[in-house]
Design an enzyme around this catalytic site. Structure first.
Site, PDB file in Angstrom:
ATOM      1  N   GLY A  14       0.983  -1.220  -0.107  1.00  0.00           N
ATOM      2  CA  GLY A  14       0.095   0.061   0.014  1.00  0.00           C
ATOM      3  C   GLY A  14       0.869   1.349   0.061  1.00  0.00           C
ATOM      4  O   GLY A  14       1.999   1.218  -0.532  1.00  0.00           O
ATOM      5  N   CYS A  15       0.409   2.119   0.611  1.00  0.00           N
ATOM      6  CA  CYS A  15       1.113   3.580   0.651  1.00  0.00           C
ATOM      7  C   CYS A  15       2.615   3.325   1.285  1.00  0.00           C
ATOM      8  O   CYS A  15       2.844   2.794   2.245  1.00  0.00           O
ATOM      9  CB  CYS A  15       0.484   4.508   1.603  1.00  0.00           C
ATOM     10  SG  CYS A  15       1.188   6.172   1.808  1.00  0.00           S
TER      11      CYS A  15
END
Length: 176
Positions: A14-15
């Site tokens: 993810g981020c």
């Protein structure tokens, strides 16, 4: 004197802002760099990746000394940072560029990653299938400088973004 042999490991979770800190301050880990991997565009920008048309994932590239911190320990740190059952992104960050992956550099890493995934699947921790992919490492593109160590450079924004993401609640509920 013998020079230490450093290795690389690359994970998408993810981020990338949220994936640096968990790996950062361990003995044997020399560097954790935010970047992009797995797409078809050369030298992608953050905007290219976020837009979703470059094919890249946000990743962290970890340089480590396997004699002090081995690859299995990296895998043990990686899995509890993510929701390995979500194929469409992570937490509030949606889309392909935020999906999870383990990029391997050697057959030893590939086998270790596959075994760790099987163990997680067999653990019964999750009722849904583990969808994190394991694939060969490709060209790593370093993200723009303002993304590097974002949790330190923009502490307030990072903490606010992380707090509203749902990541910490998921980790607490599923991993602790």
């Amino acid at each position: 004197m013998t020079e230490k042999k450093l290795e690389k490991a690359t994970f998408a979770g993810g981020c990338f802002w949220c994936m640096v800190k968990p790996f950062k301050d361990w003995e044997g880990i020399h560097d954790v760099v935010s970047g992009y991997m797995g797409g078809h565009v050369e030298n992608p920008t953050y905007e290219d990746v976020k837009r979703g048309d470059s094919g890249h994932l946000e990743v962290v590239e970890i340089t480590y000394d396997p004699s002090l911190f081995n690859y299995n320990e990296l895998l043990d740190l990686y899995w509890p940072q993510i929701d390995p059952t979500d194929a469409d992104g992570q937490f509030q960050d949606r889309g392909h560029s935020y999906s999870t992956a383990i990029f391997y550099y050697t057959e030893v890493q590939k086998k270790a990653a596959e075994l760790s995934k099987v163990k997680l699947e067999q653990s019964g921790r999750f009722s849904k299938p583990i969808v994190t992919v394991i694939r060969p490492a490709e060209t790593f593109y370093r993200a723009e400088e303002y993304h590097q160590d974002y949790y330190l450079k923009e502490k307030t924004h990072y903490e606010e973004d992380r707090a509203k993401s749902g990541r910490d609640e998921f980790i607490t509920e599923n991993w602790k």
